[in-house]
Design an enzyme around this catalytic site. Structure first.
Site, short mmCIF file in Angstrom:
data_model
loop_
_atom_site.label_atom_id
_atom_site.label_comp_id
_atom_site.label_asym_id
_atom_site.label_seq_id
_atom_site.Cartn_x
_atom_site.Cartn_y
_atom_site.Cartn_z
N ASP A 128 0.82 -1.22 0.00
CA ASP A 128 0.00 0.00 0.00
C ASP A 128 0.85 1.27 0.00
O ASP A 128 1.95 1.29 0.56
CB ASP A 128 -0.91 -0.02 1.25
CG ASP A 128 -2.01 1.02 1.16
OD1 ASP A 128 -2.37 1.43 0.05
OD2 ASP A 128 -2.52 1.42 2.23
N GLU A 161 -12.33 -4.60 -3.81
CA GLU A 161 -12.87 -3.24 -3.67
C GLU A 161 -12.14 -2.22 -4.57
O GLU A 161 -12.61 -1.10 -4.75
CB GLU A 161 -12.77 -2.76 -2.21
CG GLU A 161 -13.75 -3.42 -1.27
CD GLU A 161 -13.40 -4.87 -0.94
OE1 GLU A 161 -14.30 -5.73 -1.01
OE2 GLU A 161 -12.23 -5.17 -0.64
N ASN A 162 -10.98 -2.61 -5.11
CA ASN A 162 -10.21 -1.65 -5.89
C ASN A 162 -10.84 -1.31 -7.25
O ASN A 162 -10.45 -0.33 -7.89
CB ASN A 162 -8.76 -2.12 -6.09
CG ASN A 162 -7.91 -2.03 -4.85
OD1 ASN A 162 -6.99 -2.82 -4.64
ND2 ASN A 162 -8.17 -1.03 -3.99
C1 IPE Z 1 -5.36 -2.59 0.16
O1 IPE Z 1 -5.07 -1.25 -0.06
C2 IPE Z 1 -5.32 -3.34 -1.14
C3 IPE Z 1 -4.01 -3.44 -1.78
C4 IPE Z 1 -2.88 -2.98 -1.33
C5 IPE Z 1 -4.01 -4.14 -3.02
P1 IPE Z 1 -6.21 -0.16 -0.25
O2 IPE Z 1 -5.51 1.13 -0.47
O3 IPE Z 1 -7.15 -0.59 -1.30
O4 IPE Z 1 -6.94 -0.20 1.15
P2 IPE Z 1 -7.74 0.93 1.93
O5 IPE Z 1 -8.74 1.50 0.97
O6 IPE Z 1 -6.74 1.94 2.37
O7 IPE Z 1 -8.35 0.22 3.09
C1 IPE Z 2 -1.68 0.21 -3.30
O1 IPE Z 2 -1.43 1.58 -3.31
C2 IPE Z 2 -1.95 -0.34 -4.68
C3 IPE Z 2 -3.32 -0.80 -4.90
C4 IPE Z 2 -4.29 -0.76 -4.03
C5 IPE Z 2 -3.63 -1.32 -6.22
P1 IPE Z 2 -2.60 2.65 -3.30
O2 IPE Z 2 -2.99 2.93 -4.72
O3 IPE Z 2 -3.71 2.21 -2.43
O4 IPE Z 2 -1.87 3.90 -2.69
P2 IPE Z 2 -2.48 4.95 -1.68
O5 IPE Z 2 -2.96 4.16 -0.49
O6 IPE Z 2 -3.60 5.64 -2.39
O7 IPE Z 2 -1.34 5.84 -1.34
MG MG Z 3 -4.10 2.48 -0.45
#
Ligand code: IPE
Ligand code: IPE
Ligand code: MG
Length: 248
Positions: free
Chosen positions: A28, A75-76
């Site tokens: 993350d 959820e992404n």
């Molecule tokens: C968790 O990170 C999923 C991955 C790293 C793939 P997110 O960025 O999606 O999680 P939240 O929204 O901060 O909980």
């Molecule tokens: C994790 O990094 C990658 C995925 C969830 C695909 P993020 O994209 O969630 O990065 P932040 O949390 O917005 O910084």
């Molecule tokens: Mg994130």
């Protein structure tokens, strides 16, 4: 980085440290990493993907048996279409590279999550990566893509319900082992250590069942900046913890 550099790093590791058998990483912080530099979020994902390769090969070098990385959650999909599409392009590129790259480390690549949601091209690549690496003998790398622990538990419940319905098993046969054996991680040990960079204190639907007794380490560094030294430090902290599993 040359293979010799990586091997010499291994030599630096204290042999007396008990290594976790299975490490999970919530990769993350890519978006914030990019924002800090005035770059688009996709640039953060590229930097994160690069670090995924470095950390994976390092884990294999130091003798970790299982590594599970959270790459894309159920959820992404809520993210803006251009970000999702940049991620899909990145997955394709990195899988192609991983096919050759991880071969030298004999890494077994597996995917956990509902991969049927991806494009036919990406699904084909996923199947090819799994098939080509299945006979290897090194570290098992689980890449969690379109993974959500609740979704995994719903899927397992449906599979078990179907077996009860068809008379294969009775409801009395349902126990913890049976449930574990219907998860994507069937046959693998539970994670000993889950690391979440980027300073968030939450699990975000990652390995809920499997993490019942997992040790958690949260670090403020954003994933693209999380280095092999940071991993060494996390493993050392893990080794100092006293795991009791409910006992004394
Ligand atoms: C968790 O990170 C999923 C991955 C790293 C793939 P997110 O960025 O999606 O999680 P939240 O929204 O901060 O909980
Ligand atoms: C994790 O990094 C990658 C995925 C969830 C695909 P993020 O994209 O969630 O990065 P932040 O949390 O917005 O910084
Ligand atoms: Mg994130």
């Amino acid at each position: 980085m040359s293979i010799f550099t990586r091997r010499s790093k291994k030599a630096r590791k204290d042999d007396s440290v008990v290594l976790p058998e299975h490490i999970g990483i919530i990769m993350d912080g890519n978006g914030r990493w990019a924002k800090k530099r005035g770059l688009p979020r996709s640039a953060g994902h590229t930097a994160g993907a690069k670090n995924f390769r470095t950390i994976t090969r390092y884990c294999s070098d130091i003798g970790i048996k299982y590594l599970t990385v959270y790459a894309f959650s159920t959820e992404n999909w809520k993210r803006p279409a251009d970000e999702v599409s940049a991620l899909m392009t990145l997955f394709k590129q990195y899988l192609e590279e991983a096919l050759t790259d991880f071969k030298y480390d004999s890494i077994v690549v597996r995917f956990i999550g509902d991969t049927s949601a991806f494009s036919p091209e990406l699904q084909e690549l996923i199947q090819r990566t799994e098939a080509e690496s299945a006979s290897r003998t090194g570290m098992v790398l689980n890449i969690a893509m379109n993974y959500g622990s609740r979704d995994e538990l719903v899927r397992a419940t449906k599979l078990i319900a179907e077996k009860v319905r068809s008379g294969d098993i009775s409801s009395d046969d349902i126990n913890e082992e049976l449930i574990s054996s219907h998860l994507y991680t069937a046959g693998q040990p539970d994670p000993d250590l889950i690391i979440r960079p980027s300073g968030e204190y939450r699990i975000s639907n990652f390995l809920l069942w499997q993490a019942a007794y997992t040790e958690f380490i949260i670090r403020d560094k954003l994933w693209p900046d999380f280095s092999t030294d940071d991993l060494d430090e996390a493993i050392n902290e893990f080794a100092r913890r006293n795991r009791r599993f409910g006992g004394v």
